[in-house]
Design a protein around this motif. Structure first.
Motif, mmCIF file in Angstrom:
data_model
loop_
_atom_site.group_PDB
_atom_site.id
_atom_site.type_symbol
_atom_site.label_atom_id
_atom_site.label_comp_id
_atom_site.label_asym_id
_atom_site.label_seq_id
_atom_site.Cartn_x
_atom_site.Cartn_y
_atom_site.Cartn_z
ATOM 1 N N VAL B 187 10.364 7.734 -0.911
ATOM 2 C CA VAL B 187 9.552 7.236 0.203
ATOM 3 C C VAL B 187 9.684 8.219 1.360
ATOM 4 O O VAL B 187 10.404 9.208 1.269
ATOM 5 N N LEU B 188 8.969 7.949 2.450
ATOM 6 C CA LEU B 188 8.915 8.921 3.544
ATOM 7 C C LEU B 188 10.289 9.266 4.091
ATOM 8 O O LEU B 188 10.617 10.439 4.277
ATOM 9 N N THR B 189 11.119 8.218 4.343
ATOM 10 C CA THR B 189 12.411 8.515 4.978
ATOM 11 C C THR B 189 13.306 9.327 4.045
ATOM 12 O O THR B 189 13.943 10.287 4.484
ATOM 13 N N GLU B 195 13.874 17.022 2.268
ATOM 14 C CA GLU B 195 13.292 18.279 2.746
ATOM 15 C C GLU B 195 14.193 18.920 3.790
ATOM 16 O O GLU B 195 14.338 20.147 3.823
ATOM 17 N N THR B 196 14.802 18.098 4.651
ATOM 18 C CA THR B 196 15.672 18.643 5.681
ATOM 19 C C THR B 196 16.868 19.331 5.055
ATOM 20 O O THR B 196 17.273 20.418 5.471
ATOM 21 N N ARG B 197 17.430 18.653 4.035
ATOM 22 C CA ARG B 197 18.611 19.233 3.388
ATOM 23 C C ARG B 197 18.280 20.563 2.720
ATOM 24 O O ARG B 197 19.138 21.417 2.577
ATOM 25 N N GLN B 198 17.023 20.691 2.278
ATOM 26 C CA GLN B 198 16.635 21.958 1.640
ATOM 27 C C GLN B 198 16.070 22.961 2.651
ATOM 28 O O GLN B 198 15.490 23.975 2.263
ATOM 29 N N ALA B 199 16.204 22.614 3.962
ATOM 30 C CA ALA B 199 15.739 23.474 5.054
ATOM 31 C C ALA B 199 14.233 23.708 5.029
ATOM 32 O O ALA B 199 13.740 24.692 5.571
ATOM 33 N N GLY B 202 9.320 22.420 7.961
ATOM 34 C CA GLY B 202 7.895 22.168 8.155
ATOM 35 C C GLY B 202 7.461 20.938 7.387
ATOM 36 O O GLY B 202 6.812 20.034 7.936
ATOM 37 N N ASP B 203 7.845 20.829 6.110
ATOM 38 C CA ASP B 203 7.492 19.658 5.303
ATOM 39 C C ASP B 203 8.153 18.404 5.864
ATOM 40 O O ASP B 203 7.536 17.331 5.915
ATOM 41 N N ALA B 204 9.427 18.530 6.301
ATOM 42 C CA ALA B 204 10.131 17.383 6.858
ATOM 43 C C ALA B 204 9.406 16.852 8.086
ATOM 44 O O ALA B 204 9.184 15.645 8.236
ATOM 45 N N LEU B 205 8.986 17.752 8.964
ATOM 46 C CA LEU B 205 8.287 17.329 10.187
ATOM 47 C C LEU B 205 6.943 16.697 9.842
ATOM 48 O O LEU B 205 6.532 15.700 10.453
ATOM 49 N N ALA B 206 6.255 17.267 8.858
ATOM 50 C CA ALA B 206 4.966 16.690 8.447
ATOM 51 C C ALA B 206 5.155 15.242 8.000
ATOM 52 O O ALA B 206 4.403 14.345 8.394
ATOM 53 N N LEU B 207 6.192 14.995 7.199
ATOM 54 C CA LEU B 207 6.471 13.632 6.736
ATOM 55 C C LEU B 207 6.831 12.721 7.913
ATOM 56 O O LEU B 207 6.423 11.550 7.984
ATOM 57 N N ALA B 208 7.586 13.284 8.871
ATOM 58 C CA ALA B 208 7.983 12.500 10.041
ATOM 59 C C ALA B 208 6.759 12.085 10.846
ATOM 60 O O ALA B 208 6.667 10.944 11.328
#
Lengths: 329, 233
Positions: B187-189, B195-199, B202-208
């Motif tokens: 899920v999103l969270t 994504e954050t853990r894999q650095a 950009g993808d992490a922020l998009a999901l956020a």
């Protein structure tokens, strides 16, 4: 069906401690007392909204009626059977809120909300009727009419009614208990408690007054004449001829004159009677006069000497009709 | 600063390439969160009404339990559920481990105390004349509950919003019982964490951004309902 109530609240009786207060069907017991004397606590215990009391099978009007979200009509029907709701609807019409039922409850005034909840409480068929200051938010001109309706709706049920208003007490009750500091200081027929307070404390709490029952015999403009034995009393009120009526006036409203003649004046009520009793209340003297019915008057010790009011003295009493209130009994 | 601009740029391009995997993640997030909110509210609001309407010892005990539950760390709730549904656990036979159903169950457990606590608080906040009048009416329990929930309706909506906020923002419980399996329980969270853990910032922020937009839409709707209702009352 009679109930003899022993109530203590809390368990140590510090707020309320009452022994053997009797209530019975067909009886309208008025509980009279100053603010903070425990009146509402007593009624809440009887109704069961406060635990530790008898929780009578009752319909109960709280002191501060609260209307829930929804229409006035929705609120009026809450907790009622279909038949009771029909009755409530009829009472709402009689009491002047029948045309408000479509409106949102929040748009009603405090007085209207009280009438609406009163109609609901009276319509509910329960053996005991418990009313906490049912007329407190009503205008002077409506109170007596609503009081008469309350009496007829209670019918042969037993009722306990709380008030701190003398006239309300006189018109709503036939028995009265004076509650001061959580204790019943005196209990008896309303007229007796008003005219013969058992102690200075009771006299201070209720004042001294006259409550005389009779029958309406005449009317004239805003006035109604009531016949009680030999006595005719004129007072403000609207009672149809032939109906049972009750006259209420304060002991301080009575003026005494020596002898059978008395001074001429504008007072409509003028009776001749015999002094039967004196009671020294400290700064004032209560004089009981037999005029066919018993009437009490308050005089200062000074005027008592002037009048030489010994027991057996003949006196003339006058009371202005505007100082007397007459209502349907 | 260049780093931040780069991340935002990546995020925007990743949003532009709105793909099937992202759609699946959003869909599952909505289904899990909304189902858990619905179930949590369905159980929690009546529970809160029951707690709020009385002062018996049992109800007070429940109030304490609900207040503890409101502060329960999601990861702990997730762990507790995980132990129950583990293959060799007491409910292992149900086969719930690492399924969306387990995620809904975990989030429901988190939503119930929030919905109950906010509802009970709203009811306890009614003036004493309201509770006295309610007691005076001698209604049945169901009728009393209905009248009082309508009375505190804005509070009930607040309970819904709080429950949804709780489940849509938490990551610990769904991660523990769902396992963040791509295409199944992500899920999103949990995706943001991944994504954050894999650095992949950009993808992490998009999901956020997607998560915030979803939360804004749903809470905006609840706020609109509250305001509409306040105007009417």
């Amino acid at each position: 069906m009679r109930e003899k109530l022993d109530l203590r609240f809390p368990a140590d009786g510090s707020v309320l401690s009452i022994q053997g207060l009797e209530i019975r069907p067909g009886d309208r017991l008025v509980v009279f007392g100053p603010n903070g004397s425990g009146k509402s606590t007593l009624l809440r215990l009887m109704a069961g909204t406060l635990s530790g009391g008898p929780a009578l099978d009752s319909t109960y009007l709280p002191q501060h009626p609260y209307l829930f979200r929804g229409s006035a009509g929705f609120n009026m029907g809450l907790g009622l059977t279909t038949e009771e709701a029909v009755r409530a609807r009829y009472l709402a019409d009689r009491i002047g809120v029948g045309d408000l039922l479509e409106y949102e409850a929040s748009s009603l005034s405090g007085g209207e909300a009280q009438r609406l909840t009163l109609a609901r409480a009276l319509a509910k068929r329960r053996p005991w009727v418990l009313l906490d200051e049912p007329l407190s938010a009503q205008d002077e001109r409506d109170r007596f009419e609503i009081a008469a309706l309350i009496n007829s709706e209670i019918g042969d049920r037993g009722a306990v009614i709380i008030t701190h208003d003398r006239q309300e007490a006189a018109f709503l009750g036939n028995r009265m208990a004076v509650l001061v500091g959580g204790r019943v200081l005196q209990e008896g027929p309303v007229g007796e408690v008003f005219s013969l307070p058992a102690s200075d404390e009771v006299a201070a709490a209720v004042g001294i007054g006259n409550v005389i029952d009779g029958e309406a015999v005449d009317g004239e403009g805003p006035l109604t004449a009531l016949r009680a034995g030999e006595m005719t009393i004129w007072g403000v009120g609207d009672v149809n001829r032939g109906q049972p009526a009750r006259a209420v006036f304060g002991a301080e409203a009575v003026t005494l004159f020596r002898g059978r003649e008395g001074a001429a004046g504008s007072a409509r009520n003028r009776w001749v009677g015999t002094v039967t009793e004196f009671r020294d209340l400290g700064r004032l003297v209560e004089v009981v006069i037999d005029v066919g019915s018993r009437v009490v008057a308050l005089v200062t010790p000074g005027s008592q000497e002037v009048l030489q009011l010994g027991p057996g003295a003949k006196v003339t009493l006058t009371v202005k009709a505007t100082a007397v209130r007459v209502n349907l009994r | 600063m260049d780093f931040l601009f780069e991340v935002v740029g990546d995020a925007l391009s990743s949003l532009a390439g709105f793909g099937g995997e992202l759609r699946r993640v959003i869909g599952l997030t909505l289904v899990v969160s909304l189902l858990a909110t619905a179930m949590g509210v369905t159980i929690g609001v009546p529970l809160g009404a029951w707690i709020g309407l009385g002062r018996t010892r049992v109800r007070t005990a429940w109030l304490v339990a609900v207040n503890i539950g409101m502060g329960m760390p999601p990861v702990v709730a997730g762990l507790a559920l995980l132990l129950l549904i583990w293959d060799t656990g007491p409910l292992g036979g149900l086969g719930l481990l690492f399924t969306p159903s387990a995620m809904v169950a975990a989030q429901t457990l988190l939503a119930i105390p929030i919905a109950a606590g906010v509802t009970a608080g709203a009811i306890k906040g009614l003036p004493s004349s309201a509770s006295e009048q309610l007691a005076a009416l001698s209604l049945s329990g169901w009728q009393r509950g209905r009248v009082v929930l309508v009375e505190v309706w804005p509070g009930v909506l607040a309970a819904v919003a709080a429950a949804f906020g709780r489940v849509s923002s938490e990551v610990g419980a769904v991660l523990v019982v769902g396992g963040n399996i791509v295409g199944e329980t992500r899920v999103l969270t949990t995706a943001i964490v991944q994504e954050t853990r894999q650095a992949n910032f950009g993808d992490a922020l998009a999901l956020a951004i997607v998560l915030i937009v979803l939360a804004a839409i749903i809470n905006g709707f609840l706020t609109w309902m509250q305001l509409r209702d306040t105007r009417r009352a």
